[in-house]
Design a protein around this motif. Structure first.
Motif, PDB file in Angstrom:
ATOM      1  N   SER A 154       0.824  -1.207   0.000  1.00  0.00           N
ATOM      2  CA  SER A 154       0.000   0.000   0.000  1.00  0.00           C
ATOM      3  C   SER A 154       0.859   1.258   0.000  1.00  0.00           C
ATOM      4  O   SER A 154       1.966   1.271   0.539  1.00  0.00           O
ATOM      5  N   ARG A 155       0.304   2.277  -0.580  1.00  0.00           N
ATOM      6  CA  ARG A 155       0.937   3.590  -0.610  1.00  0.00           C
ATOM      7  C   ARG A 155       1.089   4.142   0.806  1.00  0.00           C
ATOM      8  O   ARG A 155       2.098   4.757   1.141  1.00  0.00           O
ATOM      9  N   ASP A 156       0.088   3.903   1.641  1.00  0.00           N
ATOM     10  CA  ASP A 156       0.126   4.401   3.020  1.00  0.00           C
ATOM     11  C   ASP A 156       1.304   3.823   3.801  1.00  0.00           C
ATOM     12  O   ASP A 156       1.923   4.525   4.601  1.00  0.00           O
ATOM     13  N   ALA A 157       1.624   2.564   3.564  1.00  0.00           N
ATOM     14  CA  ALA A 157       2.757   1.937   4.268  1.00  0.00           C
ATOM     15  C   ALA A 157       4.069   2.637   3.890  1.00  0.00           C
ATOM     16  O   ALA A 157       4.915   2.877   4.757  1.00  0.00           O
ATOM     17  N   ILE A 158       4.209   2.977   2.622  1.00  0.00           N
ATOM     18  CA  ILE A 158       5.417   3.677   2.168  1.00  0.00           C
ATOM     19  C   ILE A 158       5.487   5.063   2.799  1.00  0.00           C
ATOM     20  O   ILE A 158       6.526   5.479   3.318  1.00  0.00           O
ATOM     21  N   LEU A 159       4.369   5.783   2.757  1.00  0.00           N
ATOM     22  CA  LEU A 159       4.341   7.132   3.331  1.00  0.00           C
ATOM     23  C   LEU A 159       4.639   7.110   4.829  1.00  0.00           C
ATOM     24  O   LEU A 159       5.362   7.969   5.336  1.00  0.00           O
ATOM     25  N   ASP A 160       4.090   6.127   5.545  1.00  0.00           N
ATOM     26  CA  ASP A 160       4.369   5.997   6.982  1.00  0.00           C
ATOM     27  C   ASP A 160       5.849   5.742   7.229  1.00  0.00           C
ATOM     28  O   ASP A 160       6.450   6.304   8.142  1.00  0.00           O
ATOM     29  N   TRP A 161       6.450   4.882   6.420  1.00  0.00           N
ATOM     30  CA  TRP A 161       7.876   4.577   6.602  1.00  0.00           C
ATOM     31  C   TRP A 161       8.719   5.825   6.345  1.00  0.00           C
ATOM     32  O   TRP A 161       9.630   6.138   7.118  1.00  0.00           O
ATOM     33  N   ILE A 162       8.431   6.533   5.260  1.00  0.00           N
ATOM     34  CA  ILE A 162       9.195   7.737   4.927  1.00  0.00           C
ATOM     35  C   ILE A 162       9.073   8.764   6.044  1.00  0.00           C
ATOM     36  O   ILE A 162      10.060   9.396   6.431  1.00  0.00           O
ATOM     37  N   GLU A 163       7.862   8.917   6.576  1.00  0.00           N
ATOM     38  CA  GLU A 163       7.635   9.898   7.645  1.00  0.00           C
ATOM     39  C   GLU A 163       8.453   9.572   8.895  1.00  0.00           C
ATOM     40  O   GLU A 163       8.910  10.470   9.595  1.00  0.00           O
ATOM     41  N   GLY A 164       8.687   8.303   9.150  1.00  0.00           N
ATOM     42  CA  GLY A 164       9.410   7.891  10.344  1.00  0.00           C
ATOM     43  C   GLY A 164      10.918   7.827  10.191  1.00  0.00           C
ATOM     44  O   GLY A 164      11.626   7.469  11.131  1.00  0.00           O
ATOM     45  N   HIS A 165      11.424   8.157   9.026  1.00  0.00           N
ATOM     46  CA  HIS A 165      12.862   8.084   8.770  1.00  0.00           C
ATOM     47  C   HIS A 165      13.353   9.396   8.172  1.00  0.00           C
ATOM     48  O   HIS A 165      12.603  10.093   7.502  1.00  0.00           O
ATOM     49  N   GLU A 166      14.593   9.702   8.402  1.00  0.00           N
ATOM     50  CA  GLU A 166      15.177  10.931   7.871  1.00  0.00           C
ATOM     51  C   GLU A 166      15.781  10.664   6.497  1.00  0.00           C
ATOM     52  O   GLU A 166      16.992  10.495   6.356  1.00  0.00           O
ATOM     53  N   VAL A 167      14.897  10.589   5.515  1.00  0.00           N
ATOM     54  CA  VAL A 167      15.328  10.368   4.133  1.00  0.00           C
ATOM     55  C   VAL A 167      14.655  11.399   3.239  1.00  0.00           C
ATOM     56  O   VAL A 167      13.659  12.008   3.610  1.00  0.00           O
ATOM     57  N   ARG A 168      15.222  11.563   2.071  1.00  0.00           N
ATOM     58  CA  ARG A 168      14.623  12.454   1.058  1.00  0.00           C
ATOM     59  C   ARG A 168      14.121  11.587  -0.073  1.00  0.00           C
ATOM     60  O   ARG A 168      14.831  10.681  -0.526  1.00  0.00           O
TER      61      ARG A 168
END
Length: 100
Positions: free
Chosen positions: A81-95
């Protein structure tokens, strides 16, 4: 060398020298520049993704999956899911970078 001299030398350097340095880097060195800091996001069918990440072969071949990759090409996260990716990105310091 002090900071003001370093800054002055860097800003006065012609851009051509920087480009020349990038030209002599190996593909692995270039990819490693953003490893851990930059991620790429792409949607792929599980069948296509299984060519690169064998674990994706456990899903039906036509199932769409979300793939997050490090700048060096290493898989970071595979999600359904797209939401899983967005949640992961939000929790990590990545660009997030885009693929063209």
């Amino acid at each position: 060398m002090n900071k003001s001299n370093e800054k002055r030398l860097f800003t006065e350097a012609p851009l051509g020298n920087t480009a020349q340095m990038l030209k002599v880097m190996t593909a692995a060195q270039f990819a490693a520049l953003g490893a851990g800091d930059i991620v790429f996001w792409r949607q792929m069918n599980a069948g296509d993704l299984a060519q690169f990440v064998p674990q994706a072969g456990m899903a039906p071949a036509d199932q769409p999956l979300e793939l997050l990759m490090s700048a060096d090409g290493a898989p970071v996260l595979i999600a359904d899911s797209r939401d899983a990716i967005l949640d992961w990105i939000e929790g990590h310091e990545v660009r997030l970078a885009t693929l063209h």
